[in-house]
Design a protein around this motif. Structure first.
Motif, PDB file in Angstrom:
ATOM      1  N   ALA A   1       0.833  -1.212   0.000  1.00  0.00           N
ATOM      2  CA  ALA A   1       0.000   0.000   0.000  1.00  0.00           C
ATOM      3  C   ALA A   1       0.860   1.252   0.000  1.00  0.00           C
ATOM      4  O   ALA A   1       0.408   2.313  -0.408  1.00  0.00           O
ATOM      5  N   SER A   2       2.096   1.112   0.484  1.00  0.00           N
ATOM      6  CA  SER A   2       2.912   2.309   0.654  1.00  0.00           C
ATOM      7  C   SER A   2       4.386   2.014   0.496  1.00  0.00           C
ATOM      8  O   SER A   2       4.864   0.946   0.868  1.00  0.00           O
ATOM      9  N   PHE A   3       5.094   2.988  -0.108  1.00  0.00           N
ATOM     10  CA  PHE A   3       6.549   3.105   0.044  1.00  0.00           C
ATOM     11  C   PHE A   3       6.677   4.136   1.158  1.00  0.00           C
ATOM     12  O   PHE A   3       6.362   5.309   0.945  1.00  0.00           O
ATOM     13  N   PHE A   4       7.059   3.691   2.351  1.00  0.00           N
ATOM     14  CA  PHE A   4       7.084   4.600   3.496  1.00  0.00           C
ATOM     15  C   PHE A   4       8.447   4.463   4.159  1.00  0.00           C
ATOM     16  O   PHE A   4       8.657   3.577   4.981  1.00  0.00           O
ATOM     17  N   ASP A   5       9.392   5.313   3.747  1.00  0.00           N
ATOM     18  CA  ASP A   5      10.745   5.263   4.289  1.00  0.00           C
ATOM     19  C   ASP A   5      10.797   6.172   5.514  1.00  0.00           C
ATOM     20  O   ASP A   5      10.709   7.396   5.386  1.00  0.00           O
ATOM     21  N   VAL A   6      10.920   5.549   6.683  1.00  0.00           N
ATOM     22  CA  VAL A   6      10.882   6.320   7.935  1.00  0.00           C
ATOM     23  C   VAL A   6      12.285   6.571   8.500  1.00  0.00           C
ATOM     24  O   VAL A   6      12.419   7.064   9.625  1.00  0.00           O
ATOM     25  N   SER A   7      13.331   6.250   7.701  1.00  0.00           N
ATOM     26  CA  SER A   7      14.695   6.354   8.237  1.00  0.00           C
ATOM     27  C   SER A   7      15.074   7.797   8.586  1.00  0.00           C
ATOM     28  O   SER A   7      15.959   8.022   9.399  1.00  0.00           O
ATOM     29  N   GLY A   8      14.387   8.771   7.964  1.00  0.00           N
ATOM     30  CA  GLY A   8      14.724  10.164   8.225  1.00  0.00           C
ATOM     31  C   GLY A   8      14.328  10.659   9.605  1.00  0.00           C
ATOM     32  O   GLY A   8      14.816  11.695  10.057  1.00  0.00           O
ATOM     33  N   ASN A   9      13.443   9.938  10.274  1.00  0.00           N
ATOM     34  CA  ASN A   9      12.994  10.383  11.598  1.00  0.00           C
ATOM     35  C   ASN A   9      12.357   9.217  12.350  1.00  0.00           C
ATOM     36  O   ASN A   9      11.219   8.862  12.098  1.00  0.00           O
ATOM     37  N   LEU A  10      13.130   8.615  13.251  1.00  0.00           N
ATOM     38  CA  LEU A  10      12.619   7.454  13.982  1.00  0.00           C
ATOM     39  C   LEU A  10      12.269   7.822  15.424  1.00  0.00           C
ATOM     40  O   LEU A  10      12.219   6.969  16.302  1.00  0.00           O
ATOM     41  N   THR A  11      12.001   9.100  15.660  1.00  0.00           N
ATOM     42  CA  THR A  11      11.590   9.507  17.001  1.00  0.00           C
ATOM     43  C   THR A  11      10.210   8.929  17.297  1.00  0.00           C
ATOM     44  O   THR A  11       9.458   8.593  16.375  1.00  0.00           O
ATOM     45  N   PRO A  12       9.854   8.800  18.585  1.00  0.00           N
ATOM     46  CA  PRO A  12       8.520   8.265  18.919  1.00  0.00           C
ATOM     47  C   PRO A  12       7.413   9.056  18.234  1.00  0.00           C
ATOM     48  O   PRO A  12       6.441   8.459  17.752  1.00  0.00           O
TER      49      PRO A  12
END
Lengths: 372, 292
Positions: free
Chosen positions: A271-282
């Protein structure tokens, strides 16, 4: 960012590259106020390519045809894109269509000048264009391009005009930080004049901090995106919706694409290309879950994180807190690997969550849970 | 042997007091790397552990004979830092930052070549010669010494791939992240030439993606008589056309950018193309079995 023809031609005019007179119209009634003689060309303004073949450029011999063409263009979509406006120009009587471009070519460590004596909509199907590898823009040498053009253009007058034009394209590319500046077709008129009949410019988004006009254009483009995409970009996450049922959250472009491919191979659809590596804060991770939880088509969430600089035990702690506080019932499948993976598995295990050993096992589980 | 990086490297970290810098200051020595200096314009004179911090790269080179630089400086101001490190005499540089303007990357590449230096990046986790040294932030325990030369456009994918190769006993001479930007300090073609010249590298594994031309350089190499055997994995088979997938050049704009076109070109050149991450180790084993 790919500019529209109209935006590109404004930059051309500014750089001394000859363009036809033109008006960019967004309302049909503005046609009445035009002072151009017929025939006219009406051209859809879109950011994608392939417009000519898709009927986005129409010739109009009188006002009635122009009004009809305007309505037809604004009522159409080109590769899924609605035109931003219609560019109106005098219809050009072209003796020959040429192709001239400058582009960044990574393999040669700089810009190349590309030229083909046969331009037009089918340029990609013709022979490869002639190529002069320039390197840095300041290394441009007229004589080097002259040698490349000699065979293709025996007329020395035309050749010299092409060289001067190529140099202007290169200066424009440098000044505005463009990855591509292409004129196709470059119109050779009966009287020997050269005119840029079209303009394709790709600007370097990464240079927006030193170009206010580009920063503003990117802002406008982002404003047209869905709220989830906009907000994600603001907090350093990279989201592209893909239309499937498995909400994928991952780190790094390559690993995210690998997980998309693996989901597809296992019979699911990402459903998504969701790259969260730029911000892994809570806060950011929490937002990523909200986005996937709120999206009606997402039926299961797969979190696949392979940490390098990222310590996945810290990510695990954040995930545990988020999943505890979360109210949505969509199933979540986890795979945390890389730096800190043993501690991550221990923490997740203690919280009653499973850390899958392999990407394949996690993908299979997510596909199965999405079907359940 | 290995390419570009071995135990002789004397490493300086530019931006050693930042988040990534302080992580690498702890992490690099654990992989046997000789970290000899740090640079921070605002905290010169301090020490991070027993590593002295200098104000400039020039001082780090002069006082500590640093010859390899890991540059943790944000993209908008990265050009000056990289040029400084090159001017100071560093012969190997890694610039990991994402979002570097292409014009700046071109200047960095050009300056490095003019001085006989090699720039890895931008947008790269760096490189590691397992058992010898590391200049980057990849997780060391994914890597083992061995005969594979690993080239990757993507950081995260290279960790996963190296982990799987290492699990199957397929260690690496060097794993090199060339980065996912259109202009690279080391291109795929240049990385292949380096591995081709390294006698201990017996097979090459290439990790690529949609967009850009590097995969065609890999196909070109594989066709060369006497080339070392190559295995590859190309990701982005399911990526939609016209949408940028994270990396600046991971975008399908033309037919040659697609997964199908790249895989066809690689296979026609004799490259063993894995269809999934899972199948990569078998493809690499196949390549290794055909090495001379």
């Amino acid at each position: 960012m790919l500019l529209t023809e109209a935006e590109g031609k404004v930059l051309f005019a500014d750089a001394g590259i000859p363009v036809p007179p033109a008006r960019c119209l967004s309302r049909q009634e503005d046609l009445s106020a035009l002072d151009f003689a017929y025939p006219l060309a009406l051209k859809a303004q879109i950011r994608g390519g392939g417009r000519g073949k898709a009927g986005g450029v129409l010739r109009c011999d009188n006002a009635a045809e122009a009004f009809a063409a305007f309505a037809a263009i604004m009522g159409s979509r080109f590769a899924g894109e609605a035109p931003l406006c219609v560019l109106v120009e005098p219809w050009l009587t072209i003796a020959r269509e040429l192709y001239l471009a400058v582009a960044v070519e990574g393999g040669s460590g700089g810009y190349v000048v590309l030229y083909s004596p046969q331009g037009g909509v089918d340029v990609e199907r013709g022979p490869s264009p002639l190529c002069y590898p320039v390197g840095l823009p300041r290394d441009f040498r007229a004589e080097a391009l002259r040698r490349v053009l000699k065979e293709a253009e025996p007329d020395p007058g035309l050749r010299e005009r092409l060289i001067a034009l190529a140099h202007r394209l290169l200066r424009l590319a440098e000044a505005r930080e463009c990855l591509t500046v292409e004129i196709n077709p470059l119109a050779l008129l009966g009287d020997g004049t050269l005119l840029a009949a079209d303009a394709k410019l790709v600007r370097d988004d990464n240079s927006a901090h030193r170009h206010a006009d580009l920063a503003a254009a990117l802002e406008r483009a982002l404003a047209a995106e869905p709220e989830s995409v906009r907000r994600s970009a603001e907090i350093g996450l990279n989201l592209v919706w893909l239309g499937g049922e498995i909400g994928l959250m991952s780190t790094g472009a390559g690993m995210t694409m690998a997980a998309m491919d693996a989901i597809d191979a296992a019979g699911g659809r990402p459903a998504s290309f969701f790259d969260v590596s730029g911000n892994l804060t809570p806060a950011a991770l929490g937002y990523a879950f909200c986005v996937l939880d709120d999206h009606p088509e997402v039926r299961a969430i797969l979190v696949s994180i392979f940490g390098g600089g990222t310590h996945v035990d810290r990510v695990a702690r954040n995930l545990i807190d988020i999943l505890r506080a979360r109210e949505a019932a969509k199933p979540v499948v986890l795979r945390l690997h890389g730096t800190g993976r043993e501690e991550a598995s221990r923490l997740l295990g203690a919280a009653g969550l499973r850390n899958h050993e392999s990407l394949e096992a996690a993908v299979a589980e997510a596909v199965a849970r999405a079907r359940a | 042997m290995s390419i570009l990086l071995d135990e002789r490297a004397r490493v300086v970290i530019l931006g050693i007091t930042g988040r990534f810098g302080s992580f690498s200051a702890r992490d690099l020595p654990r992989s046997g790397t000789r970290l000899v200096a740090g640079v921070s314009p605002t905290r010169a004179g301090e020490a991070i552990g027993d590593v002295p911090v200098f104000a400039t790269a020039h001082e780090a080179v002069r006082e500590r004979e640093a010859n390899a630089a890991l540059v943790y400086v944000p993209a908008p101001i990265g050009l000056d830092a990289v040029l400084d490190a090159i001017d100071a005499g560093c012969r190997l540089l890694v610039y990991p930052a994402d979002g570097v303007p292409v014009a700046d990357a071109l200047e960095m590449r050009s300056a490095a070549r003019a001085k006989g230096a090699v720039l890895v990046g931008p947008n790269s986790p760096g490189l590691i010669s397992p058992g010898k040294a590391k200049l980057g932030f990849m997780p060391s325990d994914c890597y083992r010494p061995g005969p594979i030369g690993l080239i990757s456009k993507s950081g995260s994918l290279s960790y996963e791939a190296a982990w799987r190769l290492s699990q199957k006993g397929l260690g690496q001479t060097t794993a090199l992240g060339i980065g996912g930007d259109p202009v690279k300090g080391v291109t795929a073609a240049e990385a292949l030439a380096l591995f081709d010249g390294d006698p201990e590298t017996r097979a090459i594994v290439y990790l690529g993606e949609i967009g850009g031309n590097d995969e065609y350089a890999v196909a070109q190499y594989a066709k060369t008589p006497g080339a070392k055997p190559v295995a590859a994995l190309i990701v982005g088979r399911t990526a939609p056309a016209g949408r940028k997938m994270g990396h600046a050049s991971a975008l399908i704009a033309a037919a040659s950018d697609t997964w199908e076109a790249k895989v066809a070109a690689l296979e026609a050149a004799g490259v063993r193309v894995a269809r999934s991450v899972e199948a990569l180790a078998a493809a690499a084993e196949g390549a290794l079995a055909h090495s001379r």
